[in-house]
Design a protein around this motif. Structure first.
Motif, mmCIF file in Angstrom:
data_model
loop_
_atom_site.group_PDB
_atom_site.id
_atom_site.type_symbol
_atom_site.label_atom_id
_atom_site.label_comp_id
_atom_site.label_asym_id
_atom_site.label_seq_id
_atom_site.Cartn_x
_atom_site.Cartn_y
_atom_site.Cartn_z
ATOM 1 N N TYR A 1 -55.189 9.732 -9.787
ATOM 2 C CA TYR A 1 -55.463 8.487 -10.508
ATOM 3 C C TYR A 1 -55.790 8.782 -11.968
ATOM 4 C CZ TYR A 1 -55.839 6.192 -5.929
ATOM 5 O OH TYR A 1 -55.585 5.695 -4.685
ATOM 6 N N PHE A 2 -56.516 9.873 -12.193
ATOM 7 C CA PHE A 2 -56.899 10.257 -13.558
ATOM 8 C C PHE A 2 -55.658 10.566 -14.393
ATOM 9 C CE2 PHE A 2 -57.889 13.383 -16.801
ATOM 10 C CZ PHE A 2 -59.076 12.931 -17.344
ATOM 11 N N VAL A 3 -54.760 11.386 -13.864
ATOM 12 C CA VAL A 3 -53.586 11.770 -14.653
ATOM 13 C C VAL A 3 -52.617 10.593 -14.797
ATOM 14 C CG1 VAL A 3 -53.796 14.200 -14.034
ATOM 15 C CG2 VAL A 3 -52.362 12.716 -12.626
ATOM 16 N N GLU A 4 -52.593 9.699 -13.808
ATOM 17 C CA GLU A 4 -51.736 8.516 -13.921
ATOM 18 C C GLU A 4 -52.157 7.631 -15.083
ATOM 19 O OE1 GLU A 4 -49.537 6.781 -10.011
ATOM 20 O OE2 GLU A 4 -51.691 6.437 -10.164
ATOM 21 N N VAL A 5 -53.462 7.400 -15.189
ATOM 22 C CA VAL A 5 -53.931 6.489 -16.227
ATOM 23 C C VAL A 5 -53.737 7.084 -17.622
ATOM 24 C CG1 VAL A 5 -56.352 7.195 -16.513
ATOM 25 C CG2 VAL A 5 -55.763 4.782 -16.598
ATOM 26 N N TRP A 6 -53.540 8.396 -17.669
ATOM 27 C CA TRP A 6 -53.319 9.051 -18.966
ATOM 28 C C TRP A 6 -51.848 9.424 -19.188
ATOM 29 C CZ3 TRP A 6 -56.207 8.894 -23.092
ATOM 30 C CH2 TRP A 6 -57.556 8.549 -22.940
ATOM 31 N N GLY A 7 -50.941 8.687 -18.533
ATOM 32 C CA GLY A 7 -49.541 8.807 -18.916
ATOM 33 C C GLY A 7 -48.581 9.342 -17.886
ATOM 34 N N LEU A 8 -49.064 9.727 -16.722
ATOM 35 C CA LEU A 8 -48.163 10.304 -15.727
ATOM 36 C C LEU A 8 -47.731 9.271 -14.685
ATOM 37 C CD1 LEU A 8 -46.942 13.128 -15.360
ATOM 38 C CD2 LEU A 8 -48.647 13.564 -13.593
ATOM 39 N N ARG A 9 -47.530 8.055 -15.111
ATOM 40 C CA ARG A 9 -47.092 7.004 -14.191
ATOM 41 C C ARG A 9 -45.622 7.199 -13.829
ATOM 42 N NH1 ARG A 9 -50.739 3.067 -13.488
ATOM 43 N NH2 ARG A 9 -52.365 2.764 -15.071
ATOM 44 N N ALA A 10 -45.325 6.899 -12.580
ATOM 45 C CA ALA A 10 -43.947 7.041 -12.101
ATOM 46 C C ALA A 10 -43.101 5.845 -12.537
ATOM 47 C CB ALA A 10 -43.949 7.154 -10.576
ATOM 48 N N GLN A 11 -41.797 6.059 -12.599
ATOM 49 C CA GLN A 11 -40.856 4.997 -12.899
ATOM 50 C C GLN A 11 -40.349 4.383 -11.598
ATOM 51 O OE1 GLN A 11 -40.065 3.912 -16.063
ATOM 52 N NE2 GLN A 11 -41.696 5.326 -16.698
ATOM 53 N N TYR A 12 -40.268 3.043 -11.563
ATOM 54 C CA TYR A 12 -39.851 2.343 -10.351
ATOM 55 C C TYR A 12 -38.563 1.572 -10.603
ATOM 56 C CZ TYR A 12 -44.290 3.375 -8.099
ATOM 57 O OH TYR A 12 -45.349 4.028 -7.525
ATOM 58 N N PRO A 13 -37.814 1.293 -9.537
ATOM 59 C CA PRO A 13 -36.576 0.513 -9.700
ATOM 60 C C PRO A 13 -36.867 -0.887 -10.232
ATOM 61 C CG PRO A 13 -36.682 1.550 -7.527
ATOM 62 C CD PRO A 13 -38.031 1.723 -8.155
ATOM 63 N N ASP A 14 -35.844 -1.475 -10.836
ATOM 64 C CA ASP A 14 -35.943 -2.826 -11.368
ATOM 65 C C ASP A 14 -36.235 -3.817 -10.249
ATOM 66 O OD1 ASP A 14 -35.507 -4.821 -13.562
ATOM 67 O OD2 ASP A 14 -33.909 -5.449 -12.191
ATOM 68 N N ARG A 15 -37.069 -4.816 -10.522
ATOM 69 C CA ARG A 15 -37.434 -5.795 -9.509
ATOM 70 C C ARG A 15 -36.613 -7.079 -9.604
ATOM 71 N NH1 ARG A 15 -41.891 -4.587 -6.620
ATOM 72 N NH2 ARG A 15 -43.000 -2.709 -7.254
ATOM 73 N N GLY A 16 -35.634 -7.082 -10.464
ATOM 74 C CA GLY A 16 -34.712 -8.201 -10.517
ATOM 75 C C GLY A 16 -35.154 -9.310 -11.448
ATOM 76 N N LYS A 17 -34.167 -10.012 -12.005
ATOM 77 C CA LYS A 17 -34.433 -11.145 -12.881
ATOM 78 C C LYS A 17 -33.711 -12.362 -12.352
ATOM 79 C CE LYS A 17 -34.484 -12.456 -17.769
ATOM 80 N NZ LYS A 17 -34.159 -12.022 -19.149
ATOM 81 N N ALA A 18 -34.399 -13.485 -12.406
ATOM 82 C CA ALA A 18 -33.820 -14.724 -11.883
ATOM 83 C C ALA A 18 -32.495 -15.047 -12.561
ATOM 84 C CB ALA A 18 -34.806 -15.864 -12.069
#
Length: 401
Positions: free
Chosen positions: A203-220
């Motif tokens: 959680y510590f390293v995530e909040v400082w920039g190591l967040r993962a990339q997720y697939p697009d959730r779609g647009k209406a």
């Protein structure tokens, strides 16, 4: 390093911030069963499990928009256990979130509840101490490093620790007894400390920039949904739920999220075939006007980075096997909280130098311990005080719900 030096590191790490660490461990332990605690305090959440046959999403949705016709619904949450009601969250005109509860099968309205409740209190105080998320997660996540160092040094200091699983505490002397209790609880908690420390560091390293990339959730796609955050009609919603069974038969829907911004789709999230992922990892997104499928995401298709990120919450809070795993985590949370408290008490006994028959021995031990914490004591008390003050200001009278 000598064994004495390892012990000094272990004592310092576990002692200086022991007040804040104990607070975080206790709130985290209660956060594991926070939904159940709220269930006990709010009768509207309770249903007779014998009356629940199937989960009728459309009936719940129709009842919700009938109950609050002029409010925007945020999401519907399936019951976490058969004796729980289904939960619908909506936002009022003054931008405040509220909860409504419905019978899972009949869709009958059972009552309401405030957004800020026991569940939110334990989650928010444990996760980020009620302060801005980046600051709070940084402080709490940093405790994961302390736990990891404390675990490593304890395995060095406690020789042949693997022989201590059934070594009962000696009762002949106060120091020996509490030292043995500390070792015994520590040995049984090795796996738990490792899991909590690693996920806390994550959680510590995530909040400082190591967040993962997720697939697009779609647009209406429909013009109306692009221009405003709109709710689907009952017929379109029913069609989405029916389509989900065909488009993604492995998906056990647990949450339905409605558009919160212009252009958002209606998201059906739940558990699929992937293990140790949040429900958001498995999703179908539909256009809220036409009901047309926008995106289909499966947890097993996520990147390795995202799968690691997704595993953090189930492992940290023990939600991966429902109530049984949460109960195990709750018990070991109590054990780990005890470990932090007994460690402080043992350190206090080492420095207090009180006689065996002196009066008010415990008080002298705790006073000696807290005096020696110096900056750690004041940092911990300041953080906890700020957390509780914000709680009072933000939550108001949530205890009486």
């Amino acid at each position: 390093m000598s064994r004495a030096q390892w012990f000094k590191v272990h004592s310092w790490i576990g002692f200086k911030l022991s007040v804040l660490l104990s607070f975080t461990l206790v709130t985290g332990t209660l956060a594991v069963l926070s939904h159940e605690l709220y269930w006990l305090t709010n009768p509207a959440m309770r249903v007779d499990s014998d009356t629940v046959k199937t989960l009728e999403w459309t009936k719940i949705y129709q009842s919700a928009i009938t109950e609050q016709p002029n409010k925007h619904l945020l999401h519907i949450r399936a019951p976490i256990d058969p004796w729980f009601a289904a939960e619908v969250v909506f936002i009022s005109q003054d931008k405040i979130r509220h909860r409504m509860f419905f019978h899972p099968t009949t869709g009958e309205y059972l009552g309401d509840g405030r957004w800020y409740n026991w569940q939110r209190f334990f989650r928010m105080s444990h996760r980020h101490l009620m302060v801005p998320t980046k600051v709070g997660v940084t402080i709490v996540g940093a405790l994961g490093f302390l736990l990891a160092i404390a675990l490593i040094t304890s395995l060095v200091v406690y020789r042949k620790w693997w022989t201590g699983f059934f070594r009962m505490p000696r009762r002949g002397h106060r120091k020996l007894f509490w030292a043995d209790v500390h070792r015994l609880t520590g040995v049984w908690s090795i796996w738990f400390i490792a899991v909590i420390a690693i996920t806390g560091i994550w959680y510590f390293v995530e909040v400082w920039g190591l967040r993962a990339q997720y697939p697009d959730r779609g647009k209406a796609l429909s013009e109306q949904a692009l221009d405003a955050k709109v709710l689907p009609s009952v017929a379109v919603f029913s069609g989405m739920m029916a389509s989900a069974k065909t488009l993604y038969p492995e998906l056990a829907v647990e949450r339905v999220f409605f558009p919160q911004r212009n252009g958002n789709g209606v998201q059906l999230q739940g558990h699929g075939e992937a293990l140790l992922v949040r429900v958001r990892a498995n999703m179908l997104s539909f256009d809220p006007i036409s009901g047309q499928l926008l995106v289909k995401n499966k947890g097993e298709d996520l990147s390795i980075h995202a799968r690691i990120s997704e595993a953090a919450d189930p492992l940290h809070f023990g939600t991966f096997a429902g109530l049984p795993s949460k109960l195990v985590y709750f018990v070991f949370g109590i054990v780990l909280s005890t470990l932090a408290i007994t460690g402080t008490y043992i350190y206090g006994m080492r420095i207090a130098r009180v006689g065996k028959h002196e009066p008010k021995v415990r008080r002298k031990i705790w006073l000696a311990a807290t005096r020696t914490m110096t900056w750690g004591k004041w940092f911990s008390l300041t953080a906890i005080t700020i957390c509780l003050v914000i709680t009072v200001l933000l939550f108001g009278g949530f205890v009486n719900e």
